[in-house]
Each structure stands twice: as structure tokens, then as C-alpha cells.
Design an enzyme around this catalytic site. Structure first.
Site, PDB file in Angstrom:
ATOM      1  N   TYR A  11      19.549  45.066  39.016  1.00  7.69           N
ATOM      2  CA  TYR A  11      18.813  43.794  39.138  1.00  7.69           C
ATOM      3  C   TYR A  11      17.934  43.525  37.903  1.00  7.69           C
ATOM      4  CZ  TYR A  11      15.248  40.610  41.117  1.00  7.69           C
ATOM      5  OH  TYR A  11      14.368  39.585  41.333  1.00  7.69           O
ATOM      6  N   ASN A  35      24.565  51.349  42.562  1.00  2.00           N
ATOM      7  CA  ASN A  35      23.900  50.242  43.262  1.00  2.00           C
ATOM      8  C   ASN A  35      24.144  48.922  42.524  1.00  2.00           C
ATOM      9  OD1 ASN A  35      22.357  49.369  45.475  1.00  2.00           O
ATOM     10  ND2 ASN A  35      20.507  49.260  44.224  1.00  2.00           N
ATOM     11  N   PHE A  80      16.196  52.130  33.062  1.00  4.90           N
ATOM     12  CA  PHE A  80      16.067  51.594  34.425  1.00  4.90           C
ATOM     13  C   PHE A  80      16.761  52.482  35.453  1.00  4.90           C
ATOM     14  CE2 PHE A  80      16.180  47.694  31.788  1.00  4.90           C
ATOM     15  CZ  PHE A  80      15.038  47.057  32.236  1.00  4.90           C
ATOM     16  N   SER A 124       6.327  52.147  38.212  1.00  2.18           N
ATOM     17  CA  SER A 124       6.046  51.277  39.357  1.00  2.18           C
ATOM     18  C   SER A 124       4.563  51.283  39.674  1.00  2.18           C
ATOM     19  CB  SER A 124       6.825  51.809  40.557  1.00  2.18           C
ATOM     20  OG  SER A 124       6.380  51.203  41.739  1.00  2.18           O
ATOM     21  N   TYR A 148      10.129  58.802  46.369  1.00  7.18           N
ATOM     22  CA  TYR A 148      10.475  57.819  45.332  1.00  7.18           C
ATOM     23  C   TYR A 148       9.283  57.630  44.383  1.00  7.18           C
ATOM     24  CZ  TYR A 148      10.656  53.311  43.030  1.00  7.18           C
ATOM     25  OH  TYR A 148      10.572  52.322  42.074  1.00  7.18           O
ATOM     26  N   LYS A 152       8.444  58.594  40.108  1.00  6.77           N
ATOM     27  CA  LYS A 152       7.870  57.752  39.040  1.00  6.77           C
ATOM     28  C   LYS A 152       6.661  58.461  38.420  1.00  6.77           C
ATOM     29  CE  LYS A 152      10.782  54.417  39.373  1.00  6.77           C
ATOM     30  NZ  LYS A 152      11.823  54.332  38.355  1.00  6.77           N
ATOM     31  N   ASN A 197      15.906  46.017  52.072  1.00  4.79           N
ATOM     32  CA  ASN A 197      14.607  46.627  52.400  1.00  4.79           C
ATOM     33  C   ASN A 197      13.467  45.714  51.979  1.00  4.79           C
ATOM     34  OD1 ASN A 197      15.587  49.265  53.201  1.00  4.79           O
ATOM     35  ND2 ASN A 197      16.125  49.553  51.041  1.00  4.79           N
ATOM     36  N   LEU A 199      11.368  42.171  50.724  1.00 10.22           N
ATOM     37  CA  LEU A 199      11.078  40.896  51.378  1.00 10.22           C
ATOM     38  C   LEU A 199      11.971  39.741  50.904  1.00 10.22           C
ATOM     39  CD1 LEU A 199       9.267  39.268  53.285  1.00 10.22           C
ATOM     40  CD2 LEU A 199       7.701  38.920  51.357  1.00 10.22           C
ATOM     41  N   ARG A 292       4.903  48.284  58.931  1.00  8.25           N
ATOM     42  CA  ARG A 292       5.879  49.254  58.411  1.00  8.25           C
ATOM     43  C   ARG A 292       5.100  50.464  57.907  1.00  8.25           C
ATOM     44  NH1 ARG A 292       9.883  47.366  53.585  1.00  8.25           N
ATOM     45  NH2 ARG A 292       7.929  47.278  52.453  1.00  8.25           N
ATOM     46  N   ASP A 295       3.053  51.082  54.246  1.00  2.87           N
ATOM     47  CA  ASP A 295       2.674  49.869  53.501  1.00  2.87           C
ATOM     48  C   ASP A 295       1.164  49.824  53.256  1.00  2.87           C
ATOM     49  OD1 ASP A 295       5.057  48.595  52.989  1.00  2.87           O
ATOM     50  OD2 ASP A 295       4.980  47.285  54.751  1.00  2.87           O
TER      51      ASP A 295
HETATM   52  P1  NAD Z   1      18.811  48.518  40.834  1.00  9.51           P
HETATM   53  O1  NAD Z   1      19.231  49.511  41.861  1.00  9.51           O
HETATM   54  O2  NAD Z   1      19.312  47.118  40.972  1.00  9.51           O
HETATM   55  O3  NAD Z   1      19.198  49.045  39.365  1.00  9.51           O
HETATM   56  C1  NAD Z   1      19.267  50.404  39.051  1.00  9.51           C
HETATM   57  C2  NAD Z   1      20.606  50.630  38.344  1.00  9.51           C
HETATM   58  O4  NAD Z   1      20.687  52.000  37.963  1.00  9.51           O
HETATM   59  C3  NAD Z   1      21.810  50.334  39.236  1.00  9.51           C
HETATM   60  O5  NAD Z   1      22.737  49.533  38.531  1.00  9.51           O
HETATM   61  C4  NAD Z   1      22.397  51.719  39.545  1.00  9.51           C
HETATM   62  O6  NAD Z   1      23.800  51.657  39.724  1.00  9.51           O
HETATM   63  C5  NAD Z   1      21.979  52.493  38.309  1.00  9.51           C
HETATM   64  N1  NAD Z   1      21.823  53.947  38.508  1.00  9.51           N
HETATM   65  C6  NAD Z   1      21.123  54.588  39.483  1.00  9.51           C
HETATM   66  N2  NAD Z   1      21.211  55.914  39.304  1.00  9.51           N
HETATM   67  C7  NAD Z   1      21.960  56.125  38.194  1.00  9.51           C
HETATM   68  C8  NAD Z   1      22.411  57.277  37.506  1.00  9.51           C
HETATM   69  N3  NAD Z   1      22.116  58.511  37.928  1.00  9.51           N
HETATM   70  N4  NAD Z   1      23.151  57.115  36.388  1.00  9.51           N
HETATM   71  C9  NAD Z   1      23.485  55.876  35.934  1.00  9.51           C
HETATM   72  N5  NAD Z   1      23.089  54.746  36.563  1.00  9.51           N
HETATM   73  C10 NAD Z   1      22.344  54.868  37.674  1.00  9.51           C
HETATM   74  O7  NAD Z   1      17.207  48.539  40.784  1.00  9.51           O
HETATM   75  P2  NAD Z   1      16.191  47.589  40.008  1.00  9.51           P
HETATM   76  O8  NAD Z   1      15.422  46.835  41.025  1.00  9.51           O
HETATM   77  O9  NAD Z   1      16.869  46.867  38.932  1.00  9.51           O
HETATM   78  O10 NAD Z   1      15.215  48.683  39.410  1.00  9.51           O
HETATM   79  C11 NAD Z   1      15.367  49.199  38.112  1.00  9.51           C
HETATM   80  C12 NAD Z   1      14.313  50.256  37.862  1.00  9.51           C
HETATM   81  O11 NAD Z   1      13.020  49.670  38.074  1.00  9.51           O
HETATM   82  C13 NAD Z   1      14.390  51.442  38.816  1.00  9.51           C
HETATM   83  O12 NAD Z   1      14.078  52.616  38.089  1.00  9.51           O
HETATM   84  C14 NAD Z   1      13.317  51.144  39.835  1.00  9.51           C
HETATM   85  O13 NAD Z   1      12.808  52.313  40.413  1.00  9.51           O
HETATM   86  C15 NAD Z   1      12.273  50.447  38.984  1.00  9.51           C
HETATM   87  N6  NAD Z   1      11.395  49.587  39.788  1.00  9.51           N
HETATM   88  C16 NAD Z   1      11.934  48.607  40.574  1.00  9.51           C
HETATM   89  C17 NAD Z   1      11.083  47.825  41.356  1.00  9.51           C
HETATM   90  C18 NAD Z   1      11.643  46.756  42.261  1.00  9.51           C
HETATM   91  O14 NAD Z   1      10.913  46.285  43.132  1.00  9.51           O
HETATM   92  N7  NAD Z   1      12.877  46.300  42.085  1.00  9.51           N
HETATM   93  C19 NAD Z   1       9.696  48.033  41.336  1.00  9.51           C
HETATM   94  C20 NAD Z   1       9.186  49.028  40.500  1.00  9.51           C
HETATM   95  C21 NAD Z   1      10.055  49.798  39.736  1.00  9.51           C
HETATM   96  N1  UFG Z   2       8.050  42.847  54.296  1.00  7.74           N
HETATM   97  C1  UFG Z   2       8.194  42.255  55.526  1.00  7.74           C
HETATM   98  N2  UFG Z   2       9.431  42.220  56.068  1.00  7.74           N
HETATM   99  C2  UFG Z   2      10.529  42.730  55.449  1.00  7.74           C
HETATM  100  C3  UFG Z   2      10.372  43.336  54.172  1.00  7.74           C
HETATM  101  C4  UFG Z   2       9.113  43.384  53.633  1.00  7.74           C
HETATM  102  O1  UFG Z   2       7.234  41.781  56.122  1.00  7.74           O
HETATM  103  O2  UFG Z   2      11.627  42.676  56.025  1.00  7.74           O
HETATM  104  C5  UFG Z   2       6.699  42.885  53.687  1.00  7.74           C
HETATM  105  C6  UFG Z   2       6.207  44.296  53.422  1.00  7.74           C
HETATM  106  O3  UFG Z   2       5.555  44.794  54.561  1.00  7.74           O
HETATM  107  C7  UFG Z   2       5.293  44.078  52.246  1.00  7.74           C
HETATM  108  C8  UFG Z   2       5.899  42.884  51.504  1.00  7.74           C
HETATM  109  O4  UFG Z   2       6.766  42.260  52.439  1.00  7.74           O
HETATM  110  O5  UFG Z   2       4.042  43.670  52.721  1.00  7.74           O
HETATM  111  C9  UFG Z   2       6.690  43.306  50.292  1.00  7.74           C
HETATM  112  O6  UFG Z   2       7.605  44.307  50.685  1.00  7.74           O
HETATM  113  P1  UFG Z   2       8.755  44.846  49.737  1.00  7.74           P
HETATM  114  O7  UFG Z   2       9.516  45.872  50.517  1.00  7.74           O
HETATM  115  O8  UFG Z   2       9.508  43.698  49.169  1.00  7.74           O
HETATM  116  O9  UFG Z   2       7.951  45.495  48.532  1.00  7.74           O
HETATM  117  P2  UFG Z   2       6.861  46.665  48.554  1.00  7.74           P
HETATM  118  O10 UFG Z   2       5.605  46.083  48.029  1.00  7.74           O
HETATM  119  O11 UFG Z   2       6.823  47.378  49.825  1.00  7.74           O
HETATM  120  O12 UFG Z   2       7.555  47.660  47.549  1.00  7.74           O
HETATM  121  C10 UFG Z   2       7.566  47.405  46.177  1.00  7.74           C
HETATM  122  C11 UFG Z   2       8.820  47.994  45.500  1.00  7.74           C
HETATM  123  C12 UFG Z   2       8.799  49.497  45.621  1.00  7.74           C
HETATM  124  C13 UFG Z   2       7.497  50.072  45.146  1.00  7.74           C
HETATM  125  C14 UFG Z   2       6.362  49.403  45.883  1.00  7.74           C
HETATM  126  C15 UFG Z   2       5.045  49.866  45.395  1.00  7.74           C
HETATM  127  O13 UFG Z   2       9.979  47.483  46.114  1.00  7.74           O
HETATM  128  O14 UFG Z   2       9.817  49.991  44.759  1.00  7.74           O
HETATM  129  O15 UFG Z   2       6.422  47.989  45.664  1.00  7.74           O
HETATM  130  O16 UFG Z   2       4.902  49.548  44.040  1.00  7.74           O
HETATM  131  F1  UFG Z   2       7.456  51.393  45.396  1.00  7.74           F
END
Ligand code: NAD
Ligand code: UFG
Length: 339
Positions: A11, A35, A80, A124, A148, A152, A197, A199, A292, A295
Site C-alpha cells: 500500500y 500481502n 517497507f 510506526s 508487531y 518496529k 483490520n 478502519l 477493541r 486500542d
Molecule cells: P503492506 O502489507 O501493504 O506492504 C508491505 C509489503 O511488504 C507487501 O507488499 C508485502 O508483500 C511485502 N513483504 C512483507 N514481508 C516481506 C518479506 N519478508 N520480503 C519481501 N516482501 C515482504 O503494508 P503497508 O501498509 O504498505 O506498510 C508498509 C510498511 O509501513 C510496513 O513495514 C508497516 O509495518 C509500516 N507501517 C504501516 C502503517 C499502516 O497503517 N499501514 C502504519 C505504520 C507503519
Molecule cells: N476501528 C473501528 N472499527 C474497525 C476498525 C477500526 O472502530 O472496524 C477504530 C479503532 O478502534 C481505532 C481507529 O478505528 O480507534 C483506527 O483503527 P485502525 O485499526 O485503522 O488503526 P490503529 O490506530 O489501531 O492502528 C494503526 C496502524 C498500526 C499501528 C497503530 C499504532 O494500523 O499498524 O496505528 O501506530 F500499530
């Protein structure tokens, strides 16, 4: 010279590849597609009209990484690749430590072997744990409640040790808040497997009729409307922060810095539902349910350091985030899978 983007089909990675290509960088993607799907790279080419090299490779596969480094002149890595589901990480901690931590250690070792010592790491906001809000980079981190989040935190510590060990490393730790939205083309966006998972993907699947109802996790928090507060950031703004971080690494060899990449604005879950309905004209069927586990009631960034030191600012508002999410969802009702 090229930038290696691990997890570049995911993403945030895919949006960052678009910004890199548009800025004139050569881009090499390493992804094992656990993913994501290879189709994403085709979409990136379609948006940018530029070529992108893709390797189907796991970051724990040393020989595979060596092949990538030997076939390309990699000047820096944006890292990433990782697993990111908090709930899954509590059930499968070994898988998370192996994928995220062992993978990063292998990547760093191969980078060192090829004398590539610049890295931007996807960290994160979760590393801040129970600190007071807004979160600031100077706060003590690591009070994290799930595997998780600990991956980080541990990787940030590992990168700190690597930095101290050798004065050629330059390292940027980007602490993301809650990325949502999609590229304005509607060609790339967030496409989680199974039931989301997070929102925003949940809301958009309810709006398109793929899921019946959103459950708001808790309506009794000590916040303005009882629902949790988060700092939602448009994924394109987040992607652009990586280019600012790369520029900073070039101008500041041998540095390690953490930056909050958020807007500094906190929105509640109900704010997000209302904004989505306003921006898209779609009703979101929801009910207020139980909290949840794990949270936090509220967190958001102080983004001043990224604003001042990186010269980065979030430019897109909540309306843009909702509109762009919906465009991707509408254009791709089954995600990247062919309809
Ligand atoms: P995502 O799952 O869409 O992207 C991660 C990519 O890494 C995927 O394409 C997956 O196939 C690839 N991948 C996973 N493990 C691998 C491996 N061992 N070797 C090669 N490729 C691998 O997730 P995203 O939302 O794009 O997140 C990217 C990064 O940002 C992650 O490290 C995630 O922890 C971090 N992050 C995401 C969020 C969020 O809310 N999306 C918040 C904070 C941090
Ligand atoms: N929520 C709902 N219903 C849902 C999903 C989420 O009410 O079905 C709420 C959660 O309780 C939270 C808010 O929406 O209050 C955001 O939830 P997310 O799951 O979208 O995001 P989080 O803040 O829980 O998690 C994010 C990242 C994680 C990271 C975390 C802390 O997705 O990777 O922030 O930085 F670990």
C-alpha cells in the site's frame, strides 16, 4: 543509481514508487507478494509512464538480495517490507520477529556488503506507546503492547547500533501515523486480504456493499464523542515524506533521525464516518460496539520536526482522503483481483 524499495508493491510502497519515478529516480522493487500482487507494478507503470524493475524476492533470502544488489547500482533503500497486523502478531510472534527483524538484519548485512549505507525505515507511531499526546520524537519509546509494535521498536534500536558502528551509515526512521486514501488516479490503493483490520478499508467495503456493517470499537472513551482519536494522513503525503527523507540523507551523511509523519490533527472514528459520507454521498451502516483490546483512546503527532527539518508538510485534507479512498474502491470493487 537506483533506489531499492522493499515491499514496494504494498500500500504505502506503491504510492512511494510513483512519487520516486515522477521525481526522476530509477526504482527497483523487492517484494515477496505475501500481502500484495505483481499487478501493482503494472499500475505504477501506467500512472507514471516509466519503467520499474521488480524482483519477486523475500528480504530474508540473502542470495536473492545479493542478486538485486549485483544487478543494480543501489544508492539507498526505502524499507517497507514487513508484516503489519497487530492481532496476528500476538498469535504468531515468531513469524513477526522472523519476517520483520530477521528480514531487516539480512537486508542491512547485504547493504553493507555492497557498500550501500543509506536507509529510510517504515516505523510506526506505535513505538510511543503510552506517552502523552501529541507524540514528539524526543520521547522515550518502546513501551509497546504487542509483537508487531515491538518489531518496529527493536528495528529502530538495531539501526541505532548500526549507525554507531560505522560512520558511513545515514538512517531515517519515519514514524507513520494512520495512512488512508489512495492515488488520485484510482489505480492504486489499499487492498487488504480478507476482512480488513483497519478502519478506512472497512468503511469503504461497507459502503460498496461487500460488508454489512461497521462496528465502531467503543463509544465510551474519554474523548469528544466517546470514540478513539487518530491522526489520519493521506498516503500520497506520506509517500512524499520519503523523498524529503532521502534528500535529507544525501545532505547529511552519517546521521540518524526519527520523524513523525502525521498531520498533527486528531479525528474521531465518528468524524471519519461523517467525512466519508459527506465526501462520497454513500451511507455507512455502523453500530457502536465493544472496545477493541489494546486500542489507545487518542494519539496524534507533533509533526514540527518533519515540517522544519525535512521541509515536508501534509497537503491533503480529510475530504481528499475519503474521496480518493472511494475512487479506488469504486474502480476496483474486488481490489486488484480481476473482476
Ligand atoms: P503492506 O502489507 O501493504 O506492504 C508491505 C509489503 O511488504 C507487501 O507488499 C508485502 O508483500 C511485502 N513483504 C512483507 N514481508 C516481506 C518479506 N519478508 N520480503 C519481501 N516482501 C515482504 O503494508 P503497508 O501498509 O504498505 O506498510 C508498509 C510498511 O509501513 C510496513 O513495514 C508497516 O509495518 C509500516 N507501517 C504501516 C502503517 C499502516 O497503517 N499501514 C502504519 C505504520 C507503519
Ligand atoms: N476501528 C473501528 N472499527 C474497525 C476498525 C477500526 O472502530 O472496524 C477504530 C479503532 O478502534 C481505532 C481507529 O478505528 O480507534 C483506527 O483503527 P485502525 O485499526 O485503522 O488503526 P490503529 O490506530 O489501531 O492502528 C494503526 C496502524 C498500526 C499501528 C497503530 C499504532 O494500523 O499498524 O496505528 O501506530 F500499530
Amino acid at each position: 543509481m537506483a533506489i531499492l524499495v522493499t515491499g514496494g508493491a504494498g500500500y504505502i510502497g506503491s504510492h512511494t514508487c510513483v512519487e520516486l519515478l515522477n521525481a526522476g529516480y530509477e526504482v527497483v522493487v523487492c517484494d515477496n507478494y505475501c500481502n500484495s500482487v505483481p499487478e501493482v507494478l503494472e499500475r505504477i507503470k501506467q500512472i507514471t509512464n516509466k519503467n520499474i524493475a521488480g524482483y519477486d524476492c523475500d528480504i530474508r533470502n540473502r542470495a536473492g538480495l545479493e542478486k538485486i544488489f549485483s544487478e543494480n547500482s543501489i544508492e539507498a533503500v526505502i524499507h517497507f517490507a514487513g508484516l503489519k497486523a497487530v492481532g496476528e502478531s500476538t498469535r504468531e510472534p515468531i513469524m513477526y520477529y522472523d519476517n520483520n527483524i530477521s528480514g531487516t538484519v539480512t537486508l542491512l548485512d547485504v547493504m553493507k556488503e555492497y557498500n550501500c549505507k543509506s536507509i529510510v525505515f517504515s516505523s510506526s507511531a506505535t513505538v510511543y506507546g503510552n506517552n502523552p499526546i501529541p507524540y514528539e520524537e524526543t520521547m522515550v519509546t518502546g513501551d509497546v503492547s504487542n509483537p508487531y509494535g515491538r518489531t518496529k521498536h527493536f528495528i529502530e534500536q538495531i539501526l541505532g547500533d548500526v549507525y554507531v558502528s560505522d560512520n558511513e551509515w545515514s538512517i531515517s526512521l519515519l514514524r507513520y501515523f494512520n495512512p488512508i486514501g489512495a492515488h488520485e488516479s484510482g489505480l492504486i490503493g489499499e487492498d487488504p486480504n480478507g476482512i480488513p483490520n483497519n478502519l478506512m478499508p472497512y468503511i469503504s467495503r461497507v459502503a460498496i456493499g461487500k460488508l454489512p456493517q461497521l462496528t465502531v470499537f467503543g463509544g465510551d472513551y474519554d474523548t469528544k464523542d466517546g470514540t478513539c482519536i487518530r491522526d489520519y494522513i493521506h498516503v500520497v503525503d506520506l509517500a512524499k515524506a520519503h523523498l524529503c527523507a532521502l534528500n535529507k540523507l544525501k545532505s547529511d551523511p552519517h546521521s540518524i533521525d526519527a520523524y513523525n509523519i502525521g498531520t498533527g490533527i486528531g479525528y474521531s472514528v465518528l468524524d471519519i464516518i461523517n467525512a466519508f459520507e459527506d465526501a462520497t454521498g454513500q451511507k455507512v451502516n455502523y453500530k457502536i460496539g465493544e472496545r477493541r483490546a489494546g486500542d489507545l483512546p487518542a494519539f496524534y503527532a507533533n509533526p514540527k520536526k518533519a515540517n522544519e527539518v525535512l521541509g515536508w508538510h501534509a497537503e491533503r485534507n480529510l475530504h481528499d482522503m475519503c474521496e480518493d479512498t472511494w475512487r479506488f474502491q469504486k474502480n476496483n470493487p474486488n481490489g486488484y483481483k480481476k473482476d
